[in-house]
Design a protein around this motif. Structure first.
Motif, PDB file in Angstrom:
ATOM      1  N   GLU A 353      21.022 -39.803 -48.395  1.00 16.74           N
ATOM      2  CA  GLU A 353      21.473 -41.003 -49.098  1.00 16.74           C
ATOM      3  C   GLU A 353      21.158 -40.919 -50.599  1.00 16.74           C
ATOM      4  O   GLU A 353      20.061 -40.562 -51.003  1.00 16.74           O
ATOM      5  CB  GLU A 353      20.795 -42.235 -48.502  1.00 16.74           C
ATOM      6  N   GLY A 354      22.161 -41.248 -51.404  1.00 17.65           N
ATOM      7  CA  GLY A 354      21.975 -41.284 -52.843  1.00 17.65           C
ATOM      8  C   GLY A 354      22.197 -39.954 -53.543  1.00 17.65           C
ATOM      9  O   GLY A 354      21.993 -39.863 -54.757  1.00 17.65           O
ATOM     10  N   PHE A 355      22.621 -38.943 -52.823  1.00 14.89           N
ATOM     11  CA  PHE A 355      22.867 -37.630 -53.421  1.00 14.89           C
ATOM     12  C   PHE A 355      24.364 -37.410 -53.584  1.00 14.89           C
ATOM     13  O   PHE A 355      25.153 -37.773 -52.715  1.00 14.89           O
ATOM     14  CB  PHE A 355      22.241 -36.530 -52.564  1.00 14.89           C
ATOM     15  N   PRO A 356      24.788 -36.787 -54.702  1.00 22.09           N
ATOM     16  CA  PRO A 356      26.218 -36.689 -54.992  1.00 22.09           C
ATOM     17  C   PRO A 356      26.944 -35.568 -54.267  1.00 22.09           C
ATOM     18  O   PRO A 356      28.177 -35.517 -54.277  1.00 22.09           O
ATOM     19  CB  PRO A 356      26.242 -36.438 -56.504  1.00 22.09           C
ATOM     20  N   GLY A 357      26.209 -34.655 -53.631  1.00 18.60           N
ATOM     21  CA  GLY A 357      26.839 -33.472 -53.072  1.00 18.60           C
ATOM     22  C   GLY A 357      27.590 -33.718 -51.779  1.00 18.60           C
ATOM     23  O   GLY A 357      27.298 -34.639 -51.021  1.00 18.60           O
ATOM     24  N   VAL A 358      28.572 -32.860 -51.541  1.00 20.52           N
ATOM     25  CA  VAL A 358      29.305 -32.778 -50.281  1.00 20.52           C
ATOM     26  C   VAL A 358      28.942 -31.435 -49.662  1.00 20.52           C
ATOM     27  O   VAL A 358      28.983 -30.411 -50.341  1.00 20.52           O
ATOM     28  CB  VAL A 358      30.826 -32.871 -50.504  1.00 20.52           C
ATOM     29  N   SER A 359      28.588 -31.404 -48.406  1.00 17.96           N
ATOM     30  CA  SER A 359      28.107 -30.175 -47.789  1.00 17.96           C
ATOM     31  C   SER A 359      29.093 -29.021 -47.956  1.00 17.96           C
ATOM     32  O   SER A 359      30.300 -29.165 -47.746  1.00 17.96           O
ATOM     33  CB  SER A 359      27.843 -30.390 -46.303  1.00 17.96           C
ATOM     34  N   LEU A 360      28.547 -27.859 -48.308  1.00 16.98           N
ATOM     35  CA  LEU A 360      29.382 -26.664 -48.426  1.00 16.98           C
ATOM     36  C   LEU A 360      30.069 -26.325 -47.104  1.00 16.98           C
ATOM     37  O   LEU A 360      31.158 -25.748 -47.100  1.00 16.98           O
ATOM     38  CB  LEU A 360      28.529 -25.483 -48.882  1.00 16.98           C
ATOM     39  N   GLN A 361      29.444 -26.672 -45.992  1.00 14.30           N
ATOM     40  CA  GLN A 361      30.081 -26.410 -44.697  1.00 14.30           C
ATOM     41  C   GLN A 361      31.371 -27.214 -44.563  1.00 14.30           C
ATOM     42  O   GLN A 361      32.409 -26.681 -44.168  1.00 14.30           O
ATOM     43  CB  GLN A 361      29.133 -26.771 -43.552  1.00 14.30           C
ATOM     44  N   ALA A 362      31.306 -28.494 -44.918  1.00 20.17           N
ATOM     45  CA  ALA A 362      32.513 -29.325 -44.850  1.00 20.17           C
ATOM     46  C   ALA A 362      33.589 -28.817 -45.795  1.00 20.17           C
ATOM     47  O   ALA A 362      34.779 -28.775 -45.451  1.00 20.17           O
ATOM     48  CB  ALA A 362      32.163 -30.780 -45.172  1.00 20.17           C
ATOM     49  N   ALA A 364      33.909 -25.721 -46.835  1.00 19.92           N
ATOM     50  CA  ALA A 364      34.413 -24.463 -46.288  1.00 19.92           C
ATOM     51  C   ALA A 364      35.410 -24.698 -45.158  1.00 19.92           C
ATOM     52  O   ALA A 364      36.328 -23.898 -44.943  1.00 19.92           O
ATOM     53  CB  ALA A 364      33.253 -23.607 -45.787  1.00 19.92           C
ATOM     54  N   GLU A 365      35.231 -25.793 -44.452  1.00 25.83           N
ATOM     55  CA  GLU A 365      36.130 -26.126 -43.347  1.00 25.83           C
ATOM     56  C   GLU A 365      37.359 -26.901 -43.794  1.00 25.83           C
ATOM     57  O   GLU A 365      38.146 -27.347 -42.966  1.00 25.83           O
ATOM     58  CB  GLU A 365      35.352 -26.895 -42.282  1.00 25.83           C
ATOM     59  N   GLY A 366      37.513 -27.085 -45.113  1.00 26.52           N
ATOM     60  CA  GLY A 366      38.753 -27.650 -45.631  1.00 26.52           C
ATOM     61  C   GLY A 366      38.667 -29.039 -46.210  1.00 26.52           C
ATOM     62  O   GLY A 366      39.687 -29.584 -46.652  1.00 26.52           O
ATOM     63  N   ALA A 367      37.486 -29.643 -46.252  1.00 22.68           N
ATOM     64  CA  ALA A 367      37.375 -30.981 -46.839  1.00 22.68           C
ATOM     65  C   ALA A 367      37.766 -30.944 -48.315  1.00 22.68           C
ATOM     66  O   ALA A 367      37.409 -30.020 -49.036  1.00 22.68           O
ATOM     67  CB  ALA A 367      35.941 -31.498 -46.696  1.00 22.68           C
ATOM     68  N   GLN A 368      38.507 -31.963 -48.737  1.00 26.52           N
ATOM     69  CA  GLN A 368      38.910 -32.087 -50.138  1.00 26.52           C
ATOM     70  C   GLN A 368      38.591 -33.501 -50.611  1.00 26.52           C
ATOM     71  O   GLN A 368      39.472 -34.357 -50.689  1.00 26.52           O
ATOM     72  CB  GLN A 368      40.396 -31.762 -50.307  1.00 26.52           C
ATOM     73  N   PRO A 369      37.336 -33.749 -50.912  1.00 23.87           N
ATOM     74  CA  PRO A 369      36.907 -35.104 -51.265  1.00 23.87           C
ATOM     75  C   PRO A 369      37.534 -35.569 -52.581  1.00 23.87           C
ATOM     76  O   PRO A 369      37.795 -34.766 -53.487  1.00 23.87           O
ATOM     77  CB  PRO A 369      35.392 -34.974 -51.402  1.00 23.87           C
ATOM     78  N   ASP A 370      37.757 -36.867 -52.674  1.00 25.02           N
ATOM     79  CA  ASP A 370      38.278 -37.459 -53.908  1.00 25.02           C
ATOM     80  C   ASP A 370      37.099 -37.689 -54.845  1.00 25.02           C
ATOM     81  O   ASP A 370      36.549 -38.781 -54.942  1.00 25.02           O
ATOM     82  CB  ASP A 370      39.005 -38.776 -53.606  1.00 25.02           C
ATOM     83  N   ARG A 371      36.725 -36.632 -55.523  1.00 20.57           N
ATOM     84  CA  ARG A 371      35.597 -36.705 -56.450  1.00 20.57           C
ATOM     85  C   ARG A 371      35.796 -35.647 -57.502  1.00 20.57           C
ATOM     86  O   ARG A 371      36.646 -34.773 -57.408  1.00 20.57           O
ATOM     87  CB  ARG A 371      34.264 -36.519 -55.709  1.00 20.57           C
ATOM     88  N   ASN A 372      34.969 -35.693 -58.530  1.00 23.78           N
ATOM     89  CA  ASN A 372      34.973 -34.678 -59.571  1.00 23.78           C
ATOM     90  C   ASN A 372      33.621 -33.988 -59.592  1.00 23.78           C
ATOM     91  O   ASN A 372      32.605 -34.594 -59.261  1.00 23.78           O
ATOM     92  CB  ASN A 372      35.239 -35.300 -60.942  1.00 23.78           C
TER      93      ASN A 372
END
Length: 485
Positions: A353-362, A364-372
């Protein structure tokens, strides 16, 4: 992640330009071990550090947040363990978390969160690069001559140090990693190559020196961009004043050779992992703290937000990691934090909670979060705060005191054409600026950083003393002599 907990081996290099990999398509540099790692895993082709200089980049990687969130903004304000890192959190939960090699934290004796620090390299005298605190009327670096003069074949303090790091890592994997552990372990192996001095072992140096090498991009004086940020940097870090044609080729061959030397040492570590029977039970991350301009635009070293310096190689492999994939979705070192916790089975909601990162695993599996993703710079050789975001195919660089820059990395991957003042791209710049402002207020961050730097400068004797003290050119490894220029 939902994957079984496994051991984790993290390998970090220092100043590895992300373009200088065989698996990234470089036509000259040979990195067979990293190429094999990428072939059995996932390579992120648009990965960035949080700040293109050692101390901030390493602090961000440890803590999992951006520099404007945590401080540690320059090479005189090193991580001291005050903000809990992933090392702290895993060690406190019963994991063995060991580092071997360069950390570039403040000093030994502090609790940086590791169970053990083996031959660590920390900043000089607990103070680091005090000249980086001077952000106006930028001083010229007296040690800049070392970039050209030390380039060539041979051994240096750094190559000896890297050989020792590789040896210690092999021993640990064979003797300690195979012992009984209650929970998965994490081993952080941190090399200094290909950071200058550009002295490469002869077998690697001559492999490149004995062939024709192209000039760096936009190297000729009449080709160099005249944006004031780059002009400032070239004047302060006047490395190129000491180059002629012979030294230039030696520097290029030295850097390429150090990339191959690094790859050789990484191969030894990965072979030890395999010989210990641990490959199937261990995930691996390879990255660098930041990149290197390597003469592009007449600049050497790091400290810019171009792809060569702010970009980093990033490869992961091992159980459950998609194999043979190259991901061009922009990612950041802050994305390593949630993945590290997940990989060893410690990713509770409270820790994420409170961390800006998205897991590298996600990712690598194709996640494309709406973030910069963001990289920022506040240190040596800069008279203004600099902030970069990736927004789709665009890179937007905002300078607090200078004109903004915009690059279309799809149409212009080498960043040859600055669209920062192009009327046709005004709307894109507005969108990018709004996106940046949603992440942080650059003016407020710049003001806060400068206040901290002024306080540190005063505490360390003021501008005149710091400039007289000079600089080292590069930090000495453990046990080496300290000599300022």
């Amino acid at each position: 992640m939902g994957k079984p907990a496994k051991n984790l081996l993290i390998i970090m290099s220092d100043e590895h330009n992300p373009k200088m990999l065989g698996c990234a398509g470089h036509p000259i540099v040979e990195t067979p071990n990293l190429d094999r790692l990428a072939a059995r895993g996932t390579r992120f082709s648009s990965a960035y550090c949080a700040s293109p200089v050692c101390i901030p980049a390493r602090a961000s990687f440890a803590v999992g947040k951006y520099i404007h969130e945590i401080g540690y903004a320059d090479n005189a304000d090193a991580y001291d363990g005050a903000i809990p890192s992933w090392h702290h959190k895993l060690r406190d939960r019963g994991h063995k978390v060991v580092s071997i090699g360069k950390l570039h934290f403040r000093e030994e004796g502090e609790d940086h969160g590791f169970s053990e620090e083996i031959i660590p390299m920390h900043i000089v005298e607990g103070k680091g690069d005090l000249m980086g605190l001077v952000r106006s009327d930028l001083p010229v670096r007296k040690g800049a001559y070392k970039m050209a003069d030390l380039a060539g074949p041979g051994e240096s303090q750094y190559t000896f140090y890297d050989r020792e790091i590789a040896a210690r890592a092999q021993v640990w994997l064979r003797e300690q990693a195979t012992a009984e552990h209650d929970k998965p372990w994490v081993l952080f192996v941190s090399f200094v190559a290909p950071h200058f001095p550009l002295t490469a072992p002869p077998e690697h140096f001559y492999k490149y020196y004995d062939q024709a090498l192209p000039l760096p991009k936009l190297y000729a004086h009449d080709q160099r961009p005249t944006h004031p940020y780059q002009v400032d940097y070239r004047k302060s870090f006047n490395y190129d004043d000491y180059f002629d044609a012979v030294k230039l080729k030696k520097a290029l061959a030295g850097y390429y050779g150090l990339c191959s030397f690094l790859d050789e040492n990484i191969g030894k570590v990965l072979q030890a992992l395999d010989d210990a029977g641990l490959t199937d039970d261990t995930r691996v991350i390879y990255t660098s703290d930041h990149g290197d301009n390597l003469g592009s635009r007449g600049m050497w070293g790091k400290s810019t937000l171009f792809e060569e310096a702010a970009g980093v190689p990033l490869i992961m492999a091992g159980p459950d990691v998609p194999a043979g994939k190259a991901i061009d979705t922009p990612v950041s070192h802050v994305d390593a934090y949630p993945y590290i916790l997940e990989a060893v089975g410690a990713a509770t909601p409270a820790l994420l909670e409170g961390f800006p990162g998205v897991s590298l695993q996600a990712l690598a599996e194709g996640a494309q979060p709406d973030r910069n993703v963001l990289s920022e710079y506040h240190g040596m050789g800069s008279a203004t705060g600099a902030f970069m975001i990736r927004h789709g195919q665009y890179k937007y660089i905002y300078y607090v005191d200078y004109p903004a820059q915009l690059f279309d990395l799809k149409a212009d991957p080498e960043e040859l054409h600055d669209l920062g003042s192009d009327p046709a791209h005004a709307a894109t710049r507005e969108i990018c600026h709004a996106r940046l402002m949603a992440m942080c207020d650059p003016v407020a961050v710049d003001k806060r950083v400068r206040k901290r730097q002024a306080e540190l400068l005063e505490a360390n004797g003021g501008r005149d003393y710091v400039v007289r003290r000079g600089d080292l050119g590069f930090s000495p490894p453990p046990g080496a002599a300290i000599t300022f220029d």
